[in-house]
Design a protein around this motif. Sequence first.
Motif, PDB file in Angstrom:
ATOM      1  N   UNK A  44       0.906  -0.670   0.002  1.00  0.00           N
ATOM      2  CA  UNK A  44       0.148   0.095   0.294  1.00  0.00           C
ATOM      3  C   UNK A  44       1.095   1.207   0.147  1.00  0.00           C
ATOM      4  N   UNK A  45       1.044   2.471  -1.412  1.00  0.00           N
ATOM      5  CA  UNK A  45       1.571   3.131  -1.399  1.00  0.00           C
ATOM      6  C   UNK A  45       1.394   4.045  -0.159  1.00  0.00           C
ATOM      7  N   UNK A  46       2.864   4.282   0.526  1.00  0.00           N
ATOM      8  CA  UNK A  46       3.063   5.271   1.424  1.00  0.00           C
ATOM      9  C   UNK A  46       2.290   4.766   3.130  1.00  0.00           C
ATOM     10  N   UNK A  47       2.032   4.117   2.797  1.00  0.00           N
ATOM     11  CA  UNK A  47       1.408   3.666   3.574  1.00  0.00           C
ATOM     12  C   UNK A  47       2.477   2.141   5.244  1.00  0.00           C
ATOM     13  N   UNK A  48       2.192   1.005   3.856  1.00  0.00           N
ATOM     14  CA  UNK A  48       3.699  -0.024   3.918  1.00  0.00           C
ATOM     15  C   UNK A  48       3.105  -1.588   3.364  1.00  0.00           C
ATOM     16  N   UNK A  49       3.708  -2.078   4.002  1.00  0.00           N
ATOM     17  CA  UNK A  49       4.007  -3.352   2.955  1.00  0.00           C
ATOM     18  C   UNK A  49       3.366  -4.767   3.858  1.00  0.00           C
ATOM     19  N   UNK A  50       2.345  -6.108   3.737  1.00  0.00           N
ATOM     20  CA  UNK A  50       1.481  -6.337   4.387  1.00  0.00           C
ATOM     21  C   UNK A  50       3.070  -7.948   4.234  1.00  0.00           C
ATOM     22  N   UNK A  51       4.100  -8.693   4.388  1.00  0.00           N
ATOM     23  CA  UNK A  51       4.428  -9.610   3.721  1.00  0.00           C
ATOM     24  C   UNK A  51       4.554 -11.269   4.470  1.00  0.00           C
ATOM     25  N   UNK A  52       5.406 -11.347   3.292  1.00  0.00           N
ATOM     26  CA  UNK A  52       4.824 -13.550   4.397  1.00  0.00           C
ATOM     27  C   UNK A  52       6.385 -13.201   5.101  1.00  0.00           C
ATOM     28  N   UNK A  53       6.728 -13.462   5.896  1.00  0.00           N
ATOM     29  CA  UNK A  53       8.092 -13.785   5.888  1.00  0.00           C
ATOM     30  C   UNK A  53       8.525 -15.232   6.381  1.00  0.00           C
ATOM     31  N   UNK A  54      10.101 -15.580   5.426  1.00  0.00           N
ATOM     32  CA  UNK A  54       9.867 -17.535   6.174  1.00  0.00           C
ATOM     33  C   UNK A  54      11.110 -18.012   6.698  1.00  0.00           C
ATOM     34  N   UNK A  55      10.630 -18.235   8.270  1.00  0.00           N
ATOM     35  CA  UNK A  55      11.116 -18.854   9.335  1.00  0.00           C
ATOM     36  C   UNK A  55      11.907 -20.133   8.901  1.00  0.00           C
ATOM     37  N   UNK A  56      13.403 -19.563   9.360  1.00  0.00           N
ATOM     38  CA  UNK A  56      14.056 -21.430   8.562  1.00  0.00           C
ATOM     39  C   UNK A  56      14.129 -22.778   9.819  1.00  0.00           C
TER      40      UNK A  56
END
Length: 99
Positions: A44-56
């Motif tokens: 969402x430009x100007x707000x942020x990113x909802x991301x999926x992070x991988x945990x090893x």
Amino acid sequence: MTKAEIISEISTKTGIEKVDVQETVEAFFKVVKGAMVGGDNVYVRGFGSFVVKKRAEKTARNISKNTAIIIPEHFIPSFKPAKTFVEKVRTGNKSKSDK
């Protein structure tokens, strides 16, 4: 600020009925959740990113039984705020939190 307060404020500022605002907000979160469950990131430009992070995969210790356990590889949701958003929060009025 609760979701109900957010919906009320959006309704007041836009003149849109609270029911319609609530449906829109719920739909937005449903789309974000669905995308992240599918492994996609949402920007969402100007707000942020909802991301999926991988945990090893990693080895941890159960201290009550003194045994090693293996935590399998997994994915977690994360939010990374946009630089402009972070800057606005840093320079914003903090009078409410100072009380």
